[in-house]
Design an enzyme around this catalytic site. Structure first.
Site, PDB file in Angstrom:
ATOM      1  N   LEU A  73       0.840  -1.197   0.000  1.00  0.00           N
ATOM      2  CA  LEU A  73       0.000   0.000   0.000  1.00  0.00           C
ATOM      3  C   LEU A  73       0.880   1.254   0.000  1.00  0.00           C
ATOM      4  O   LEU A  73       0.959   1.962   1.001  1.00  0.00           O
ATOM      5  CB  LEU A  73      -0.901   0.019   1.245  1.00  0.00           C
ATOM      6  CG  LEU A  73      -1.968  -1.052   1.293  1.00  0.00           C
ATOM      7  CD1 LEU A  73      -1.526  -2.208   2.174  1.00  0.00           C
ATOM      8  CD2 LEU A  73      -3.242  -0.481   1.802  1.00  0.00           C
ATOM      9  N   PRO A  74       1.550   1.526  -1.102  1.00  0.00           N
ATOM     10  CA  PRO A  74       2.395   2.723  -1.132  1.00  0.00           C
ATOM     11  C   PRO A  74       1.571   3.999  -1.045  1.00  0.00           C
ATOM     12  O   PRO A  74       0.446   4.067  -1.541  1.00  0.00           O
ATOM     13  CB  PRO A  74       3.108   2.620  -2.483  1.00  0.00           C
ATOM     14  CG  PRO A  74       2.247   1.752  -3.318  1.00  0.00           C
ATOM     15  CD  PRO A  74       1.571   0.804  -2.377  1.00  0.00           C
ATOM     16  N   HIS A  75       2.155   4.986  -0.373  1.00  0.00           N
ATOM     17  CA  HIS A  75       1.501   6.278  -0.205  1.00  0.00           C
ATOM     18  C   HIS A  75       2.557   7.302   0.171  1.00  0.00           C
ATOM     19  O   HIS A  75       3.708   6.959   0.405  1.00  0.00           O
ATOM     20  CB  HIS A  75       0.415   6.197   0.874  1.00  0.00           C
ATOM     21  CG  HIS A  75       0.934   5.714   2.195  1.00  0.00           C
ATOM     22  ND1 HIS A  75       1.128   4.369   2.464  1.00  0.00           N
ATOM     23  CD2 HIS A  75       1.338   6.385   3.292  1.00  0.00           C
ATOM     24  CE1 HIS A  75       1.617   4.244   3.689  1.00  0.00           C
ATOM     25  NE2 HIS A  75       1.757   5.448   4.213  1.00  0.00           N
ATOM     26  N   ALA A  76       2.151   8.548   0.231  1.00  0.00           N
ATOM     27  CA  ALA A  76       3.026   9.632   0.663  1.00  0.00           C
ATOM     28  C   ALA A  76       2.189  10.573   1.520  1.00  0.00           C
ATOM     29  O   ALA A  76       1.048  10.263   1.870  1.00  0.00           O
ATOM     30  CB  ALA A  76       3.635  10.339  -0.546  1.00  0.00           C
TER      31      ALA A  76
END
Length: 146
Positions: free
Chosen positions: A62-65
């Site tokens: 679950l990539p995010h920034a």
């Protein structure tokens, strides 16, 4: 909130690295004007800086920034990789299901995560995401998540 709508899903995407997988999910969000290009870059940089902390379960990333990195609206995209990719997580590699998350506040971040966890906590749903041949097969899984 835009959550796994048809334009936010891509199946059997080619990616040769975690960065390519992250860019694929981010590009779906950007193409729908939900995030800016800066957000995709920030997701990749977060992975490079912090490692695979967002590989939360076998097969699932679950990539995010951060919201200030360019989120326009709360959103979740989904890319199923054609070939699993190793992100460097000791227990949960390799990854095949990549969900790009965008939230414009910490409250939205929690809401988006809760919605996604409701979907992914059911192993049958995960299996269906791994094998679905079309959005039409995925749609019933997310119908109750809206």
């Amino acid at each position: 909130m835009k959550f796994l709508e048809e334009s936010l899903i891509a199946l059997d995407v080619e990616a040769n690295s975690p960065e390519e997988a992250i860019i694929s999910t981010g590009t779906l969000l950007k193409n729908n004007k939900l995030v800016e290009e800066t957000y995709i870059n920030a997701m990749v940089q977060s992975f490079k800086t912090n490692g695979p902390y967002f590989v939360l379960a076998p097969n699932i990333a679950l990539p995010h920034a951060r919201p200030e990195d360019g989120v326009n609206e709360a959103c979740v995209s989904f890319v199923r990789l054609k070939t699993p990719v190793k992100f460097g997580h000791s227990n949960n590699d390799p990854v095949r299901l990549v969900f790009g998350l965008g939230a414009s506040s910490s409250v939205e971040h929690v809401t988006v995560l809760q919605k996604l966890m409701a979907l992914l906590s059911d192993q049958e749903n995960v299996e269906k995401l791994l094998t679905a041949q079309s959005y039409e097969e995925i749609k019933p899984l997310i119908g109750g998540q809206s």
